[in-house]
Design a protein around this motif. Structure first.
Motif, PDB file in Angstrom:
ATOM      1  N   GLU A 167      42.065  30.799  59.535  1.00  0.00           N
ATOM      2  CA  GLU A 167      43.215  31.660  59.268  1.00  0.00           C
ATOM      3  C   GLU A 167      42.801  32.845  58.391  1.00  0.00           C
ATOM      4  O   GLU A 167      41.790  32.786  57.673  1.00  0.00           O
ATOM      5  N   ARG A 168      43.620  33.885  58.449  1.00  0.00           N
ATOM      6  CA  ARG A 168      43.374  35.030  57.588  1.00  0.00           C
ATOM      7  C   ARG A 168      43.533  34.598  56.131  1.00  0.00           C
ATOM      8  O   ARG A 168      44.485  33.914  55.770  1.00  0.00           O
ATOM      9  N   GLU A 169      42.613  35.050  55.299  1.00  0.00           N
ATOM     10  CA  GLU A 169      42.518  34.587  53.921  1.00  0.00           C
ATOM     11  C   GLU A 169      42.594  35.764  52.960  1.00  0.00           C
ATOM     12  O   GLU A 169      41.928  36.788  53.170  1.00  0.00           O
ATOM     13  N   PHE A 170      43.360  35.608  51.887  1.00  0.00           N
ATOM     14  CA  PHE A 170      43.466  36.632  50.856  1.00  0.00           C
ATOM     15  C   PHE A 170      42.154  36.750  50.096  1.00  0.00           C
ATOM     16  O   PHE A 170      41.514  35.745  49.776  1.00  0.00           O
ATOM     17  N   VAL A 171      41.787  37.997  49.771  1.00  0.00           N
ATOM     18  CA  VAL A 171      40.573  38.243  48.992  1.00  0.00           C
ATOM     19  C   VAL A 171      40.920  38.869  47.646  1.00  0.00           C
ATOM     20  O   VAL A 171      40.555  38.340  46.592  1.00  0.00           O
ATOM     21  N   ALA A 172      41.627  40.005  47.672  1.00  0.00           N
ATOM     22  CA  ALA A 172      41.943  40.705  46.429  1.00  0.00           C
ATOM     23  C   ALA A 172      43.075  41.690  46.675  1.00  0.00           C
ATOM     24  O   ALA A 172      43.322  42.096  47.811  1.00  0.00           O
ATOM     25  N   ALA A 173      43.757  42.064  45.589  1.00  0.00           N
ATOM     26  CA  ALA A 173      44.849  43.030  45.684  1.00  0.00           C
ATOM     27  C   ALA A 173      44.848  43.898  44.442  1.00  0.00           C
ATOM     28  O   ALA A 173      44.363  43.503  43.373  1.00  0.00           O
ATOM     29  N   ILE A 174      45.428  45.101  44.591  1.00  0.00           N
ATOM     30  CA  ILE A 174      45.475  46.042  43.477  1.00  0.00           C
ATOM     31  C   ILE A 174      46.703  46.928  43.595  1.00  0.00           C
ATOM     32  O   ILE A 174      47.088  47.341  44.692  1.00  0.00           O
ATOM     33  N   ARG A 175      47.325  47.165  42.456  1.00  0.00           N
ATOM     34  CA  ARG A 175      48.279  48.251  42.352  1.00  0.00           C
ATOM     35  C   ARG A 175      47.932  48.941  41.037  1.00  0.00           C
ATOM     36  O   ARG A 175      47.047  49.771  41.015  1.00  0.00           O
ATOM     37  N   ARG A 176      48.573  48.554  39.943  1.00  0.00           N
ATOM     38  CA  ARG A 176      48.081  48.995  38.639  1.00  0.00           C
ATOM     39  C   ARG A 176      47.213  47.917  37.997  1.00  0.00           C
ATOM     40  O   ARG A 176      46.427  48.201  37.088  1.00  0.00           O
ATOM     41  N   SER A 177      47.362  46.695  38.430  1.00  0.00           N
ATOM     42  CA  SER A 177      46.514  45.592  37.997  1.00  0.00           C
ATOM     43  C   SER A 177      45.791  45.041  39.223  1.00  0.00           C
ATOM     44  O   SER A 177      45.993  45.536  40.337  1.00  0.00           O
ATOM     45  N   THR A 178      44.986  44.044  39.014  1.00  0.00           N
ATOM     46  CA  THR A 178      44.227  43.448  40.112  1.00  0.00           C
ATOM     47  C   THR A 178      44.464  41.943  40.170  1.00  0.00           C
ATOM     48  O   THR A 178      44.885  41.327  39.182  1.00  0.00           O
ATOM     49  N   TYR A 179      44.164  41.389  41.319  1.00  0.00           N
ATOM     50  CA  TYR A 179      44.411  39.967  41.565  1.00  0.00           C
ATOM     51  C   TYR A 179      43.359  39.522  42.578  1.00  0.00           C
ATOM     52  O   TYR A 179      43.150  40.196  43.575  1.00  0.00           O
ATOM     53  N   TYR A 180      42.689  38.389  42.282  1.00  0.00           N
ATOM     54  CA  TYR A 180      41.587  37.938  43.122  1.00  0.00           C
ATOM     55  C   TYR A 180      41.777  36.494  43.566  1.00  0.00           C
ATOM     56  O   TYR A 180      42.328  35.665  42.825  1.00  0.00           O
ATOM     57  N   ALA A 181      41.259  36.199  44.732  1.00  0.00           N
ATOM     58  CA  ALA A 181      41.133  34.810  45.144  1.00  0.00           C
ATOM     59  C   ALA A 181      40.055  34.148  44.298  1.00  0.00           C
ATOM     60  O   ALA A 181      39.072  34.792  43.913  1.00  0.00           O
ATOM     61  N   ASP A 182      40.219  32.873  44.016  1.00  0.00           N
ATOM     62  CA  ASP A 182      39.250  32.157  43.184  1.00  0.00           C
ATOM     63  C   ASP A 182      37.852  32.193  43.802  1.00  0.00           C
ATOM     64  O   ASP A 182      36.848  32.225  43.084  1.00  0.00           O
ATOM     65  N   SER A 183      37.790  32.221  45.126  1.00  0.00           N
ATOM     66  CA  SER A 183      36.503  32.153  45.814  1.00  0.00           C
ATOM     67  C   SER A 183      35.653  33.402  45.618  1.00  0.00           C
ATOM     68  O   SER A 183      34.436  33.361  45.857  1.00  0.00           O
ATOM     69  N   VAL A 184      36.261  34.505  45.203  1.00  0.00           N
ATOM     70  CA  VAL A 184      35.502  35.754  45.046  1.00  0.00           C
ATOM     71  C   VAL A 184      35.514  36.255  43.607  1.00  0.00           C
ATOM     72  O   VAL A 184      34.829  37.248  43.302  1.00  0.00           O
ATOM     73  N   LYS A 185      36.270  35.618  42.746  1.00  0.00           N
ATOM     74  CA  LYS A 185      36.388  36.079  41.359  1.00  0.00           C
ATOM     75  C   LYS A 185      35.021  36.099  40.699  1.00  0.00           C
ATOM     76  O   LYS A 185      34.252  35.143  40.803  1.00  0.00           O
ATOM     77  N   GLY A 186      34.707  37.215  40.055  1.00  0.00           N
ATOM     78  CA  GLY A 186      33.415  37.361  39.401  1.00  0.00           C
ATOM     79  C   GLY A 186      32.334  37.930  40.294  1.00  0.00           C
ATOM     80  O   GLY A 186      31.272  38.336  39.822  1.00  0.00           O
ATOM     81  N   ARG A 187      32.579  37.982  41.602  1.00  0.00           N
ATOM     82  CA  ARG A 187      31.598  38.538  42.545  1.00  0.00           C
ATOM     83  C   ARG A 187      32.107  39.816  43.207  1.00  0.00           C
ATOM     84  O   ARG A 187      31.321  40.716  43.483  1.00  0.00           O
ATOM     85  N   PHE A 188      33.403  39.858  43.484  1.00  0.00           N
ATOM     86  CA  PHE A 188      33.996  41.016  44.157  1.00  0.00           C
ATOM     87  C   PHE A 188      34.835  41.808  43.165  1.00  0.00           C
ATOM     88  O   PHE A 188      35.452  41.244  42.257  1.00  0.00           O
ATOM     89  N   THR A 189      34.901  43.127  43.380  1.00  0.00           N
ATOM     90  CA  THR A 189      35.731  44.006  42.561  1.00  0.00           C
ATOM     91  C   THR A 189      36.519  44.938  43.463  1.00  0.00           C
ATOM     92  O   THR A 189      35.926  45.648  44.283  1.00  0.00           O
ATOM     93  N   ILE A 190      37.833  44.921  43.294  1.00  0.00           N
ATOM     94  CA  ILE A 190      38.682  45.845  44.026  1.00  0.00           C
ATOM     95  C   ILE A 190      39.019  47.019  43.109  1.00  0.00           C
ATOM     96  O   ILE A 190      39.235  46.853  41.908  1.00  0.00           O
ATOM     97  N   SER A 191      39.037  48.222  43.702  1.00  0.00           N
ATOM     98  CA  SER A 191      39.382  49.410  42.932  1.00  0.00           C
ATOM     99  C   SER A 191      40.033  50.410  43.876  1.00  0.00           C
ATOM    100  O   SER A 191      40.000  50.234  45.099  1.00  0.00           O
TER     101      SER A 191
END
Length: 121
Positions: free
Chosen positions: A44-68
Motif C-alpha cells: 500500500e501507499r505509505e506516508f514518508v514526510a509532510a511539511i507546512r510550517r512544521s515537519t512530520y516524519y514516518a518513524d521508518s525515515v526519521k533521522g535519515r530523510f529531511t523534507i524542506s
C-alpha cells in the motif's frame, strides 16, 4: 487546480543519498501542506514526510530523510540519506490545504505522477 511534478529519482547503492524535488504549479503554493508518500510493488501507499510550517516524519525515515520547501520556487524537497534496500519504491508528492499535517493519503487532494527510487545492495 495544482499540478505536481516530481524528479530526482534513480538507482543508488545502499547507504547512498538522493534528493527528490517536486515542483508545483499555481500562485498559492505556500498555503498548501505538502507530503511525500511511497509505494513499493505489492504494498500500500505509505506516508514518508509532510511539511507546512512544521515537519512530520514516518518513524521508518526519521533521522535519515529531511523534507524542506522553497516557497519562492514552488518546490518541496526530500533529502534521503543512508538509504536502505527497503526504501525502494515509487515516491509521490502530494498537496492539501488543511493546516494540520497528516499522514493519511485520503486527505491529500493533488498528486504527482511519481518518481522511481531503487536502492541496490
Amino acid at each position: 487546480q495544482v499540478q505536481l511534478v516530481e524528479s530526482g529519482g534513480g538507482l543508488v547503492q545502499a547507504g547512498g543519498s538522493l534528493r527528490l524535488s517536486c515542483v508545483a504549479s499555481g500562485r498559492t503554493f505556500s498555503n498548501y501542506a505538502m507530503g511525500w508518500f511511497r509505494q513499493a510493488p505489492g504494498k500500500e501507499r505509505e506516508f514518508v514526510a509532510a511539511i507546512r510550517r512544521s515537519t512530520y516524519y514516518a518513524d521508518s525515515v526519521k533521522g535519515r530523510f529531511t523534507i524542506s520547501r522553497d516557497n519562492d520556487k514552488n518546490t518541496v524537497y526530500l533529502q534521503m540519506n543512508s538509504l536502505k534496500l527497503e526504501d525502494t519504491a515509487v515516491y509521490y508528492c502530494a498537496a492539501h490545504l488543511s493546516v494540520v499535517l497528516t499522514s493519511d493519503p485520503a486527505r491529500y487532494v493533488y498528486w504527482g505522477q511519481g518518481t522511481q527510487v531503487t536502492v541496490s545492495s
